[in-house]
Design a protein around this motif. Structure first.
Motif, PDB file in Angstrom:
ATOM      1  N   ALA A   1      -0.838   7.242   7.434  1.00 40.08           N
ATOM      2  CA  ALA A   1      -0.809   5.909   6.829  1.00 40.08           C
ATOM      3  C   ALA A   1      -2.100   5.153   7.128  1.00 40.08           C
ATOM      4  O   ALA A   1      -2.675   4.511   6.238  1.00 40.08           O
ATOM      5  N   ALA A   2      -2.576   5.221   8.358  1.00 36.51           N
ATOM      6  CA  ALA A   2      -3.815   4.530   8.724  1.00 36.51           C
ATOM      7  C   ALA A   2      -4.998   5.081   7.938  1.00 36.51           C
ATOM      8  O   ALA A   2      -5.854   4.317   7.462  1.00 36.51           O
ATOM      9  N   ALA A   3      -5.054   6.394   7.764  1.00 39.93           N
ATOM     10  CA  ALA A   3      -6.143   7.004   7.003  1.00 39.93           C
ATOM     11  C   ALA A   3      -6.094   6.568   5.537  1.00 39.93           C
ATOM     12  O   ALA A   3      -7.136   6.283   4.932  1.00 39.93           O
ATOM     13  N   GLU A   4      -4.890   6.492   4.961  1.00 38.98           N
ATOM     14  CA  GLU A   4      -4.752   6.048   3.570  1.00 38.98           C
ATOM     15  C   GLU A   4      -5.221   4.601   3.411  1.00 38.98           C
ATOM     16  O   GLU A   4      -5.975   4.279   2.492  1.00 38.98           O
ATOM     17  N   VAL A   5      -4.776   3.738   4.321  1.00 34.82           N
ATOM     18  CA  VAL A   5      -5.163   2.320   4.255  1.00 34.82           C
ATOM     19  C   VAL A   5      -6.667   2.182   4.452  1.00 34.82           C
ATOM     20  O   VAL A   5      -7.341   1.462   3.699  1.00 34.82           O
ATOM     21  N   ASP A   6      -7.226   2.877   5.427  1.00 36.44           N
ATOM     22  CA  ASP A   6      -8.668   2.809   5.665  1.00 36.44           C
ATOM     23  C   ASP A   6      -9.450   3.272   4.438  1.00 36.44           C
ATOM     24  O   ASP A   6     -10.464   2.675   4.075  1.00 36.44           O
ATOM     25  N   GLY A   7      -8.985   4.329   3.795  1.00 35.71           N
ATOM     26  CA  GLY A   7      -9.644   4.827   2.591  1.00 35.71           C
ATOM     27  C   GLY A   7      -9.598   3.824   1.452  1.00 35.71           C
ATOM     28  O   GLY A   7     -10.570   3.652   0.719  1.00 35.71           O
ATOM     29  N   LEU A   8      -8.476   3.152   1.298  1.00 38.99           N
ATOM     30  CA  LEU A   8      -8.341   2.134   0.250  1.00 38.99           C
ATOM     31  C   LEU A   8      -9.246   0.937   0.534  1.00 38.99           C
ATOM     32  O   LEU A   8      -9.912   0.424  -0.369  1.00 38.99           O
ATOM     33  N   VAL A   9      -9.284   0.509   1.785  1.00 35.89           N
ATOM     34  CA  VAL A   9     -10.141  -0.620   2.160  1.00 35.89           C
ATOM     35  C   VAL A   9     -11.601  -0.267   1.902  1.00 35.89           C
ATOM     36  O   VAL A   9     -12.374  -1.090   1.393  1.00 35.89           O
ATOM     37  N   ALA A  10     -11.993   0.946   2.206  1.00 33.51           N
ATOM     38  CA  ALA A  10     -13.369   1.390   1.978  1.00 33.51           C
ATOM     39  C   ALA A  10     -13.730   1.364   0.490  1.00 33.51           C
ATOM     40  O   ALA A  10     -14.899   1.226   0.132  1.00 33.51           O
ATOM     41  N   ARG A  11     -12.715   1.455  -0.370  1.00 39.51           N
ATOM     42  CA  ARG A  11     -12.947   1.429  -1.820  1.00 39.51           C
ATOM     43  C   ARG A  11     -12.750   0.039  -2.414  1.00 39.51           C
ATOM     44  O   ARG A  11     -12.705  -0.118  -3.632  1.00 39.51           O
ATOM     45  N   GLY A  12     -12.609  -0.978  -1.559  1.00 36.45           N
ATOM     46  CA  GLY A  12     -12.569  -2.352  -2.042  1.00 36.45           C
ATOM     47  C   GLY A  12     -11.215  -3.017  -2.081  1.00 36.45           C
ATOM     48  O   GLY A  12     -11.103  -4.171  -2.495  1.00 36.45           O
TER      49      GLY A  12
ATOM     50  N   ASN B   1       2.229  -6.060   7.431  1.00 35.70           N
ATOM     51  CA  ASN B   1       2.850  -4.872   8.013  1.00 35.70           C
ATOM     52  C   ASN B   1       2.924  -3.777   6.951  1.00 35.70           C
ATOM     53  O   ASN B   1       3.725  -3.864   6.022  1.00 35.70           O
ATOM     54  N   ALA B   2       2.113  -2.744   7.110  1.00 32.81           N
ATOM     55  CA  ALA B   2       2.025  -1.684   6.100  1.00 32.81           C
ATOM     56  C   ALA B   2       3.294  -0.857   5.955  1.00 32.81           C
ATOM     57  O   ALA B   2       3.378  -0.019   5.067  1.00 32.81           O
TER      58      ALA B   2
ATOM     59  N   ALA C   1      -6.927  -0.173 -12.442  1.00 34.13           N
ATOM     60  CA  ALA C   1      -5.479   0.047 -12.487  1.00 34.13           C
ATOM     61  C   ALA C   1      -5.057   1.232 -11.623  1.00 34.13           C
ATOM     62  O   ALA C   1      -4.043   1.174 -10.921  1.00 34.13           O
ATOM     63  N   GLY C   2      -5.822   2.309 -11.638  1.00 35.55           N
ATOM     64  CA  GLY C   2      -5.491   3.477 -10.828  1.00 35.55           C
ATOM     65  C   GLY C   2      -5.575   3.186  -9.344  1.00 35.55           C
ATOM     66  O   GLY C   2      -4.742   3.661  -8.560  1.00 35.55           O
ATOM     67  N   LEU C   3      -6.557   2.400  -8.942  1.00 38.81           N
ATOM     68  CA  LEU C   3      -6.711   2.050  -7.533  1.00 38.81           C
ATOM     69  C   LEU C   3      -5.579   1.124  -7.079  1.00 38.81           C
ATOM     70  O   LEU C   3      -5.042   1.286  -5.980  1.00 38.81           O
ATOM     71  N   LEU C   4      -5.209   0.177  -7.919  1.00 39.61           N
ATOM     72  CA  LEU C   4      -4.090  -0.709  -7.586  1.00 39.61           C
ATOM     73  C   LEU C   4      -2.804   0.111  -7.435  1.00 39.61           C
ATOM     74  O   LEU C   4      -2.056  -0.068  -6.467  1.00 39.61           O
ATOM     75  N   ARG C   5      -2.586   1.007  -8.344  1.00 41.24           N
ATOM     76  CA  ARG C   5      -1.394   1.860  -8.294  1.00 41.24           C
ATOM     77  C   ARG C   5      -1.401   2.715  -7.021  1.00 41.24           C
ATOM     78  O   ARG C   5      -0.384   2.867  -6.356  1.00 41.24           O
ATOM     79  N   GLU C   6      -2.564   3.257  -6.667  1.00 38.69           N
ATOM     80  CA  GLU C   6      -2.685   4.054  -5.448  1.00 38.69           C
ATOM     81  C   GLU C   6      -2.374   3.223  -4.208  1.00 38.69           C
ATOM     82  O   GLU C   6      -1.712   3.689  -3.280  1.00 38.69           O
TER      83      GLU C   6
ATOM     84  N   LEU D   1       1.400   1.935   0.240  1.00 40.36           N
ATOM     85  CA  LEU D   1       2.200   0.987   1.013  1.00 40.36           C
ATOM     86  C   LEU D   1       3.698   1.258   0.854  1.00 40.36           C
ATOM     87  O   LEU D   1       4.486   0.886   1.720  1.00 40.36           O
ATOM     88  N   ASP D   2       4.087   1.858  -0.247  1.00 38.52           N
ATOM     89  CA  ASP D   2       5.455   2.313  -0.484  1.00 38.52           C
ATOM     90  C   ASP D   2       6.525   1.241  -0.251  1.00 38.52           C
ATOM     91  O   ASP D   2       7.481   1.453   0.485  1.00 38.52           O
ATOM     92  N   PRO D   3       6.391   0.082  -0.921  1.00 39.85           N
ATOM     93  CA  PRO D   3       7.406  -0.962  -0.742  1.00 39.85           C
ATOM     94  C   PRO D   3       8.659  -0.686  -1.566  1.00 39.85           C
ATOM     95  O   PRO D   3       8.615   0.045  -2.556  1.00 39.85           O
ATOM     96  N   ALA D   4       9.747  -1.297  -1.165  1.00 43.28           N
ATOM     97  CA  ALA D   4      10.976  -1.245  -1.949  1.00 43.28           C
ATOM     98  C   ALA D   4      10.974  -2.365  -2.989  1.00 43.28           C
ATOM     99  O   ALA D   4      11.601  -2.247  -4.036  1.00 43.28           O
ATOM    100  N   THR D   5      10.249  -3.444  -2.681  1.00 40.67           N
ATOM    101  CA  THR D   5      10.202  -4.618  -3.549  1.00 40.67           C
ATOM    102  C   THR D   5       8.763  -5.073  -3.700  1.00 40.67           C
ATOM    103  O   THR D   5       8.043  -5.230  -2.711  1.00 40.67           O
ATOM    104  N   VAL D   6       8.343  -5.294  -4.948  1.00 38.29           N
ATOM    105  CA  VAL D   6       6.997  -5.786  -5.243  1.00 38.29           C
ATOM    106  C   VAL D   6       7.154  -7.143  -5.923  1.00 38.29           C
ATOM    107  O   VAL D   6       7.869  -7.262  -6.925  1.00 38.29           O
TER     108      VAL D   6
END
Length: 184
Positions: A16-27, A33-34, A93-98, A103-108
């Motif tokens: 999870a930390a690697a995914e979040v770090d990768g997303l942050v690196a892409r803007g 709480n992730a 749109a693809g980055l937002l979806r990723e 984050l895998d929420p139940a509610t957006v």
């Protein structure tokens, strides 16, 4: 047995930390709480808010946190994501979806029209497959189910805070999103 369980837990946290770090690196700009059930998506920053930790530091953030607590969510059970990058440009749109997927929420919850528009683009195929037009268009207040997530566009939460009637409208919409497992 306990060490094996701890190793699996650590591997999950590291992933999870690697995914979040990768997303942050892409803007991608996100916080909270992730591992939360609720994801607040915002595309319009209020005056004085910044794209970093200040994204929900204004009156809307305070009101949203209080509303979630009143609904029964734990104080730490929410995360946020901007539908724009740190420079204010809309996310692809693809980055937002990723980011939502990571984050895998139940509610957006889309807090404003810019966020709802970005979610419409990111989930266009899934929304188009819905039977109810209000859900497919993410009309403010409509509750859509998309890929197992509850998705609602509040329709301008921050702007509604200055009008007592509109605040009640927002509260009525939020009440439709109690913690899962509770009666609706």
């Amino acid at each position: 047995m306990a060490s094996e369980r701890e190793a699996r837990r650590r591997a999950c946290l590291d992933k999870a930390a690697a995914e979040v770090d990768g997303l942050v690196a892409r803007g991608v700009v996100m916080g909270g709480n992730a591992f939360s059930a609720v994801l607040l998506v915002k595309g319009e920053l209020a005056e004085g808010e910044t794209g970093g930790e200040g994204a929900f530091s204004g009156a809307d953030g305070t009101a949203l946190r209080a509303s979630l607590a009143k609904l029964g969510y734990a104080p730490e059970d929410w995360e946020w994501l901007l539908s724009v990058d740190a420079g204010g440009e809309p996310l692809d749109a693809g980055l937002l979806r990723e980011a939502v997927c990571a984050l895998d929420p139940a509610t957006v919850i889309a807090c404003d029209e810019a966020a709802a528009s970005a979610l419409r683009e990111a989930y266009a195929d899934e929304l188009a497959a819905l039977d109810a037009l209000e859900e497919a268009m993410l009309v403010p207040g409509a509750l859509a189910r998309v890929l197992g997530m509850r998705v609602m566009n509040l329709g301008g939460f921050a702007a509604a805070l200055g009008d007592p009637h509109e605040k009640q409208v927002m509260w009525a919409r939020l009440k439709r999103l109690p913690p899962l497992g509770e009666p609706i």
